[in-house]
Design a protein around this motif. Sequence first.
Motif, PDB file in Angstrom:
ATOM      1  N   PRO A   1       0.824  -1.216   0.000  1.00  0.00           N
ATOM      2  CA  PRO A   1       0.000   0.000   0.000  1.00  0.00           C
ATOM      3  C   PRO A   1       0.858   1.267   0.000  1.00  0.00           C
ATOM      4  O   PRO A   1       1.775   1.395   0.810  1.00  0.00           O
ATOM      5  N   THR A   2       0.586   2.139  -0.929  1.00  0.00           N
ATOM      6  CA  THR A   2       1.278   3.425  -1.006  1.00  0.00           C
ATOM      7  C   THR A   2       0.241   4.502  -1.307  1.00  0.00           C
ATOM      8  O   THR A   2      -0.954   4.224  -1.412  1.00  0.00           O
ATOM      9  N   TRP A   3       0.730   5.716  -1.472  1.00  0.00           N
ATOM     10  CA  TRP A   3      -0.166   6.829  -1.791  1.00  0.00           C
ATOM     11  C   TRP A   3      -0.901   6.580  -3.112  1.00  0.00           C
ATOM     12  O   TRP A   3      -2.045   6.997  -3.279  1.00  0.00           O
ATOM     13  N   SER A   4      -0.255   5.874  -4.039  1.00  0.00           N
ATOM     14  CA  SER A   4      -0.889   5.593  -5.331  1.00  0.00           C
ATOM     15  C   SER A   4      -2.129   4.711  -5.158  1.00  0.00           C
ATOM     16  O   SER A   4      -3.091   4.823  -5.926  1.00  0.00           O
ATOM     17  N   LEU A   5      -2.120   3.833  -4.153  1.00  0.00           N
ATOM     18  CA  LEU A   5      -3.291   3.002  -3.873  1.00  0.00           C
ATOM     19  C   LEU A   5      -4.467   3.872  -3.434  1.00  0.00           C
ATOM     20  O   LEU A   5      -5.605   3.663  -3.888  1.00  0.00           O
ATOM     21  N   MET A   6      -4.202   4.834  -2.560  1.00  0.00           N
ATOM     22  CA  MET A   6      -5.256   5.720  -2.083  1.00  0.00           C
ATOM     23  C   MET A   6      -5.829   6.552  -3.225  1.00  0.00           C
ATOM     24  O   MET A   6      -7.048   6.732  -3.336  1.00  0.00           O
ATOM     25  N   LEU A   7      -4.939   7.063  -4.084  1.00  0.00           N
ATOM     26  CA  LEU A   7      -5.393   7.843  -5.238  1.00  0.00           C
ATOM     27  C   LEU A   7      -6.231   6.979  -6.175  1.00  0.00           C
ATOM     28  O   LEU A   7      -7.268   7.422  -6.701  1.00  0.00           O
ATOM     29  N   MET A   8      -5.786   5.749  -6.395  1.00  0.00           N
ATOM     30  CA  MET A   8      -6.506   4.840  -7.275  1.00  0.00           C
ATOM     31  C   MET A   8      -7.878   4.509  -6.716  1.00  0.00           C
ATOM     32  O   MET A   8      -8.892   4.591  -7.412  1.00  0.00           O
ATOM     33  N   PHE A   9      -7.930   4.145  -5.423  1.00  0.00           N
ATOM     34  CA  PHE A   9      -9.191   3.753  -4.802  1.00  0.00           C
ATOM     35  C   PHE A   9     -10.178   4.929  -4.835  1.00  0.00           C
ATOM     36  O   PHE A   9     -11.338   4.767  -5.223  1.00  0.00           O
ATOM     37  N   GLY A  10      -9.710   6.102  -4.433  1.00  0.00           N
ATOM     38  CA  GLY A  10     -10.573   7.276  -4.428  1.00  0.00           C
ATOM     39  C   GLY A  10     -10.995   7.684  -5.824  1.00  0.00           C
ATOM     40  O   GLY A  10     -12.165   8.027  -6.058  1.00  0.00           O
ATOM     41  N   GLY A  11     -10.055   7.626  -6.774  1.00  0.00           N
ATOM     42  CA  GLY A  11     -10.372   8.005  -8.147  1.00  0.00           C
ATOM     43  C   GLY A  11     -11.412   7.095  -8.771  1.00  0.00           C
ATOM     44  O   GLY A  11     -12.362   7.567  -9.416  1.00  0.00           O
ATOM     45  N   VAL A  12     -11.246   5.791  -8.584  1.00  0.00           N
ATOM     46  CA  VAL A  12     -12.209   4.826  -9.131  1.00  0.00           C
ATOM     47  C   VAL A  12     -13.571   4.993  -8.453  1.00  0.00           C
ATOM     48  O   VAL A  12     -14.621   4.960  -9.122  1.00  0.00           O
ATOM     49  N   PHE A  13     -13.556   5.199  -7.143  1.00  0.00           N
ATOM     50  CA  PHE A  13     -14.820   5.369  -6.424  1.00  0.00           C
ATOM     51  C   PHE A  13     -15.576   6.596  -6.933  1.00  0.00           C
ATOM     52  O   PHE A  13     -16.784   6.531  -7.212  1.00  0.00           O
ATOM     53  N   PHE A  14     -14.879   7.728  -7.061  1.00  0.00           N
ATOM     54  CA  PHE A  14     -15.532   8.955  -7.531  1.00  0.00           C
ATOM     55  C   PHE A  14     -16.037   8.804  -8.966  1.00  0.00           C
ATOM     56  O   PHE A  14     -17.129   9.273  -9.292  1.00  0.00           O
ATOM     57  N   LEU A  15     -15.233   8.158  -9.823  1.00  0.00           N
ATOM     58  CA  LEU A  15     -15.669   7.963 -11.203  1.00  0.00           C
ATOM     59  C   LEU A  15     -16.886   7.039 -11.267  1.00  0.00           C
ATOM     60  O   LEU A  15     -17.831   7.300 -12.022  1.00  0.00           O
ATOM     61  N   ALA A  16     -16.864   5.951 -10.493  1.00  0.00           N
ATOM     62  CA  ALA A  16     -17.996   5.026 -10.475  1.00  0.00           C
ATOM     63  C   ALA A  16     -19.257   5.724  -9.971  1.00  0.00           C
ATOM     64  O   ALA A  16     -20.344   5.562 -10.538  1.00  0.00           O
ATOM     65  N   ALA A  17     -19.097   6.512  -8.904  1.00  0.00           N
ATOM     66  CA  ALA A  17     -20.235   7.248  -8.354  1.00  0.00           C
ATOM     67  C   ALA A  17     -20.734   8.289  -9.355  1.00  0.00           C
ATOM     68  O   ALA A  17     -21.953   8.452  -9.554  1.00  0.00           O
ATOM     69  N   GLY A  18     -19.798   8.997 -10.001  1.00  0.00           N
ATOM     70  CA  GLY A  18     -20.180  10.030 -10.955  1.00  0.00           C
ATOM     71  C   GLY A  18     -20.901   9.481 -12.175  1.00  0.00           C
ATOM     72  O   GLY A  18     -21.898  10.053 -12.634  1.00  0.00           O
ATOM     73  N   THR A  19     -20.414   8.357 -12.715  1.00  0.00           N
ATOM     74  CA  THR A  19     -21.075   7.752 -13.869  1.00  0.00           C
ATOM     75  C   THR A  19     -22.434   7.179 -13.477  1.00  0.00           C
ATOM     76  O   THR A  19     -23.371   7.177 -14.282  1.00  0.00           O
ATOM     77  N   SER A  20     -22.556   6.705 -12.241  1.00  0.00           N
ATOM     78  CA  SER A  20     -23.837   6.207 -11.750  1.00  0.00           C
ATOM     79  C   SER A  20     -24.863   7.336 -11.676  1.00  0.00           C
ATOM     80  O   SER A  20     -26.016   7.181 -12.085  1.00  0.00           O
ATOM     81  N   VAL A  21     -24.429   8.490 -11.165  1.00  0.00           N
ATOM     82  CA  VAL A  21     -25.329   9.651 -11.098  1.00  0.00           C
ATOM     83  C   VAL A  21     -25.714  10.090 -12.509  1.00  0.00           C
ATOM     84  O   VAL A  21     -26.892  10.363 -12.784  1.00  0.00           O
ATOM     85  N   LEU A  22     -24.733  10.146 -13.407  1.00  0.00           N
ATOM     86  CA  LEU A  22     -25.011  10.548 -14.787  1.00  0.00           C
ATOM     87  C   LEU A  22     -25.985   9.587 -15.453  1.00  0.00           C
ATOM     88  O   LEU A  22     -26.886  10.008 -16.196  1.00  0.00           O
ATOM     89  N   ASN A  23     -25.833   8.298 -15.190  1.00  0.00           N
ATOM     90  CA  ASN A  23     -26.747   7.297 -15.717  1.00  0.00           C
ATOM     91  C   ASN A  23     -28.181   7.551 -15.252  1.00  0.00           C
ATOM     92  O   ASN A  23     -29.138   7.440 -16.028  1.00  0.00           O
ATOM     93  N   GLN A  24     -28.335   7.931 -13.982  1.00  0.00           N
ATOM     94  CA  GLN A  24     -29.676   8.210 -13.471  1.00  0.00           C
ATOM     95  C   GLN A  24     -30.255   9.501 -14.052  1.00  0.00           C
ATOM     96  O   GLN A  24     -31.468   9.617 -14.221  1.00  0.00           O
ATOM     97  N   VAL A  25     -29.388  10.445 -14.372  1.00  0.00           N
ATOM     98  CA  VAL A  25     -29.844  11.656 -15.061  1.00  0.00           C
ATOM     99  C   VAL A  25     -30.352  11.286 -16.453  1.00  0.00           C
ATOM    100  O   VAL A  25     -31.407  11.754 -16.897  1.00  0.00           O
ATOM    101  N   GLN A  26     -29.615  10.412 -17.129  1.00  0.00           N
ATOM    102  CA  GLN A  26     -29.978  10.006 -18.481  1.00  0.00           C
ATOM    103  C   GLN A  26     -31.279   9.199 -18.504  1.00  0.00           C
ATOM    104  O   GLN A  26     -32.056   9.306 -19.455  1.00  0.00           O
ATOM    105  N   GLU A  27     -31.496   8.387 -17.478  1.00  0.00           N
ATOM    106  CA  GLU A  27     -32.611   7.444 -17.507  1.00  0.00           C
ATOM    107  C   GLU A  27     -33.743   7.797 -16.549  1.00  0.00           C
ATOM    108  O   GLU A  27     -34.612   6.961 -16.315  1.00  0.00           O
TER     109      GLU A  27
END
Length: 282
Positions: A31-57
């Motif tokens: 575990p390094t700082w890159s792991l934290m950036l990766m985990f947070g980045g993927v989480f935010f992107l997944a959450a953001g695309t999920s919200v966008l999907n609900q806007v679309q549908e």
Amino acid sequence: MSVIIRLTRIRLSLMVSISAMTGYFLTGSSPTWSLMLMFGGVFFLAAGTSVLNQVQECRRDALMKRTAKRPIPAGEISRPVASLISILLIAGGTVMLSLNGWIPMALGLSNIVFYNLIYTPLKSRSWLAIIPGALVGAVPPLIGWTSAGFYIFHPNAQFVSIFVFLWQIPHFWLLMIKYGKEYESAGFSSISKMLNEHQIKLVVFYWGVITSLFLMLFPFFGFSFKPLLLGFLIGINFLFVSLFHRYLFRDRSSKTIRKAFILINTYAMVIFLFLVINAFLS
């Protein structure tokens, strides 16, 4: 706060992040700082695309009992506000992944294309939308792998990515067994128009078997397991196939599809954990 939690589908976003974390730890990296950036980045992107999907549908969501209580169709949040939240989450996730390099960032952005620009519009036109939908799930392990600084086309990374792709297909079709009629009434294309429930269950089961058998191809992807771990892998696959068959064909309770859905999700999590443990023991 509950509106944001439901809008971002926290549990789904966390599962996507765990999938990416599997790719990271599969490299044997600590575990390094890159792991934290990766985990947070993927989480935010997944959450953001999920919200966008609900806007679309949101209009179609309002037509289905399963989704009518989501924040936008329920009137708990407006489309413009939800769109702004989506933009902020996607921007934040993109920035975090960019700090790990352009490849993790590009992979993250590619998922927006697959999910929001291809999969979501295609859902109303063809049941084959599940293919780009499944590709969305195959990307996070590659984000984790490359965030650790490793080559994207390494056989180990491809192995996990293919497994997740295969696992996604019955995951989608189980939803069609339970909610196929709702999807059709809302204007979505469904495989239930072509196959009856028993036929869909057969397809789902045999695809699950194929997914399980794929894991036994590990030597061709550069993996090696100690005898005890190999025995565990064979055992967990046998148990999964047995329970999957039971839930789909022998269990007559009203919750049989839910049980199969929980089983296949649990199976994926166990395989992720198994691969990570093997990486650190090798």
